[in-house]
Design a protein around this motif. Sequence first.
Motif, PDB file in Angstrom:
ATOM      1  N   VAL A  87       2.679 -12.067  18.673  1.00 50.23           N
ATOM      2  CA  VAL A  87       2.284 -11.925  17.266  1.00 50.23           C
ATOM      3  C   VAL A  87       3.244 -10.983  16.546  1.00 50.23           C
ATOM      4  O   VAL A  87       3.451  -9.849  16.969  1.00 50.23           O
ATOM      5  N   LEU A  88       3.813 -11.473  15.451  1.00 49.71           N
ATOM      6  CA  LEU A  88       4.733 -10.700  14.619  1.00 49.71           C
ATOM      7  C   LEU A  88       4.190 -10.693  13.194  1.00 49.71           C
ATOM      8  O   LEU A  88       4.532 -11.566  12.386  1.00 49.71           O
ATOM      9  N   PRO A  89       3.325  -9.753  12.838  1.00 50.02           N
ATOM     10  CA  PRO A  89       2.746  -9.732  11.490  1.00 50.02           C
ATOM     11  C   PRO A  89       3.821  -9.488  10.430  1.00 50.02           C
ATOM     12  O   PRO A  89       4.790  -8.750  10.662  1.00 50.02           O
ATOM     13  N   ILE A  90       3.644 -10.095   9.264  1.00 46.81           N
ATOM     14  CA  ILE A  90       4.601  -9.923   8.168  1.00 46.81           C
ATOM     15  C   ILE A  90       3.850  -9.525   6.891  1.00 46.81           C
ATOM     16  O   ILE A  90       3.834 -10.268   5.902  1.00 46.81           O
ATOM     17  N   PRO A  91       3.216  -8.342   6.894  1.00 45.48           N
ATOM     18  CA  PRO A  91       2.488  -7.922   5.689  1.00 45.48           C
ATOM     19  C   PRO A  91       3.450  -7.782   4.513  1.00 45.48           C
ATOM     20  O   PRO A  91       4.579  -7.315   4.661  1.00 45.48           O
ATOM     21  N   GLY A  92       2.973  -8.194   3.345  1.00 48.89           N
ATOM     22  CA  GLY A  92       3.802  -8.107   2.146  1.00 48.89           C
ATOM     23  C   GLY A  92       3.250  -7.110   1.150  1.00 48.89           C
ATOM     24  O   GLY A  92       2.036  -6.904   1.070  1.00 48.89           O
ATOM     25  N   THR A  93       4.126  -6.507   0.392  1.00 49.61           N
ATOM     26  CA  THR A  93       3.724  -5.564  -0.645  1.00 49.61           C
ATOM     27  C   THR A  93       4.876  -5.382  -1.617  1.00 49.61           C
ATOM     28  O   THR A  93       6.039  -5.621  -1.261  1.00 49.61           O
ATOM     29  N   GLY A  94       4.545  -4.943  -2.817  1.00 48.61           N
ATOM     30  CA  GLY A  94       5.578  -4.647  -3.795  1.00 48.61           C
ATOM     31  C   GLY A  94       5.698  -3.173  -4.084  1.00 48.61           C
ATOM     32  O   GLY A  94       6.425  -2.777  -5.007  1.00 48.61           O
ATOM     33  N   THR A  95       4.994  -2.335  -3.291  1.00 45.48           N
ATOM     34  CA  THR A  95       5.029  -0.899  -3.544  1.00 45.48           C
ATOM     35  C   THR A  95       5.512  -0.136  -2.319  1.00 45.48           C
ATOM     36  O   THR A  95       5.251  -0.528  -1.176  1.00 45.48           O
ATOM     37  N   LEU A  96       6.188   0.956  -2.562  1.00 51.31           N
ATOM     38  CA  LEU A  96       6.710   1.775  -1.470  1.00 51.31           C
ATOM     39  C   LEU A  96       5.582   2.392  -0.651  1.00 51.31           C
ATOM     40  O   LEU A  96       5.663   2.469   0.574  1.00 51.31           O
ATOM     41  N   GLY A  97       4.517   2.821  -1.322  1.00 53.04           N
ATOM     42  CA  GLY A  97       3.412   3.455  -0.612  1.00 53.04           C
ATOM     43  C   GLY A  97       2.759   2.524   0.391  1.00 53.04           C
ATOM     44  O   GLY A  97       2.524   2.902   1.544  1.00 53.04           O
ATOM     45  N   HIS A  98       2.463   1.304  -0.049  1.00 57.76           N
ATOM     46  CA  HIS A  98       1.842   0.337   0.867  1.00 57.76           C
ATOM     47  C   HIS A  98       2.796  -0.068   1.974  1.00 57.76           C
ATOM     48  O   HIS A  98       2.380  -0.295   3.109  1.00 57.76           O
ATOM     49  N   LEU A  99       4.073  -0.169   1.656  1.00 58.25           N
ATOM     50  CA  LEU A  99       5.062  -0.496   2.682  1.00 58.25           C
ATOM     51  C   LEU A  99       5.045   0.548   3.792  1.00 58.25           C
ATOM     52  O   LEU A  99       4.980   0.210   4.986  1.00 58.25           O
ATOM     53  N   GLU A 100       5.096   1.810   3.416  1.00 57.90           N
ATOM     54  CA  GLU A 100       5.126   2.876   4.419  1.00 57.90           C
ATOM     55  C   GLU A 100       3.820   2.911   5.215  1.00 57.90           C
ATOM     56  O   GLU A 100       3.825   3.159   6.420  1.00 57.90           O
ATOM     57  N   GLU A 101       2.710   2.631   4.549  1.00 54.97           N
ATOM     58  CA  GLU A 101       1.420   2.565   5.239  1.00 54.97           C
ATOM     59  C   GLU A 101       1.423   1.439   6.270  1.00 54.97           C
ATOM     60  O   GLU A 101       0.989   1.634   7.416  1.00 54.97           O
ATOM     61  N   ASN A 102       1.937   0.275   5.873  1.00 54.84           N
ATOM     62  CA  ASN A 102       1.957  -0.856   6.796  1.00 54.84           C
ATOM     63  C   ASN A 102       2.857  -0.590   7.992  1.00 54.84           C
ATOM     64  O   ASN A 102       2.469  -0.859   9.138  1.00 54.84           O
TER      65      ASN A 102
END
Length: 278
Positions: free
Chosen positions: A241-256
């Motif tokens: 499994v290779l999850p590919i969560p998407g986001t347009g914000t730096l905060g959510h990116l770092e959280e993911n």
Amino acid sequence: MTSSTFRIGGERSVRRLGFGAMRLPTEPGPARETSIAVARRAVDLGVTLIDTAHLYGWGANEELLAEALYPYPDDLLIATKVGVAPPNPPHDAEICGRPDFLRDQVEQGLRRLRVERLELLQLHRIDPKVPLADQLGTLRELQIAGKIGHLGLSEITVAELDEARQIIDVVSVQNRYSMLDREHEAVLDACAAAGIAFLPWRPVYPAVSEATAEIAAVAAELGATAAQVSLAWLLDRSPVVLPIPGTGTLGHLEENVAAASLRLSDDQWRRLDRLQPR
């Protein structure tokens, strides 16, 4: 402990927690500048698998990634997808697997991403109007010609996977899947048995918007968010499994990205695994 990396096609090693670029705004202005910053930050944080598609902005997403990241780091794998035709009023966008169309989209992807070879090319959807052998045979020809490295599929059934593997070497499958959305459990199991990378899209929804008491409890125990718990569960679900969560914000990116370091106990994983999918 489950490995943090996976070798796609047995060759290309990537970190298992990737990044989905679909949510990045591409229109000119401050939003685009933020998108470029997010893409660059993902790479800075160690992400080595980024997912895009011709469908995302009809090529604009691929162009954005090229602007942000080209020349690409040696360890970065950008996966893209073809097989959906843009709207042509009065006609809406539609799945299209005609050989000439697929060839053209591959050429467009090469130009937009500024590469000579698409390292991982996935068929976005199987076109029911075109024989599968024609669709995959076309992509196989382009692979032999050196324009595609590895081939994958998206939103398929186990039967379709079996049929496709008679035609091409399938190295990845991208289906919708998450802790609370396990419609494609059998497809994941088939990929795990064959050593095929499984890229779940929409990997944290609806666990974030509809977090159960159990998800909230585990998140509190770990000092994490529901999204992080969801990603940690996926990473523990199977080594393919290779999850590919998407986001347009730096905060959510770092959280993911931080979720890759989250460790669920056996008890916590079992409690989450018992949750009833929506």
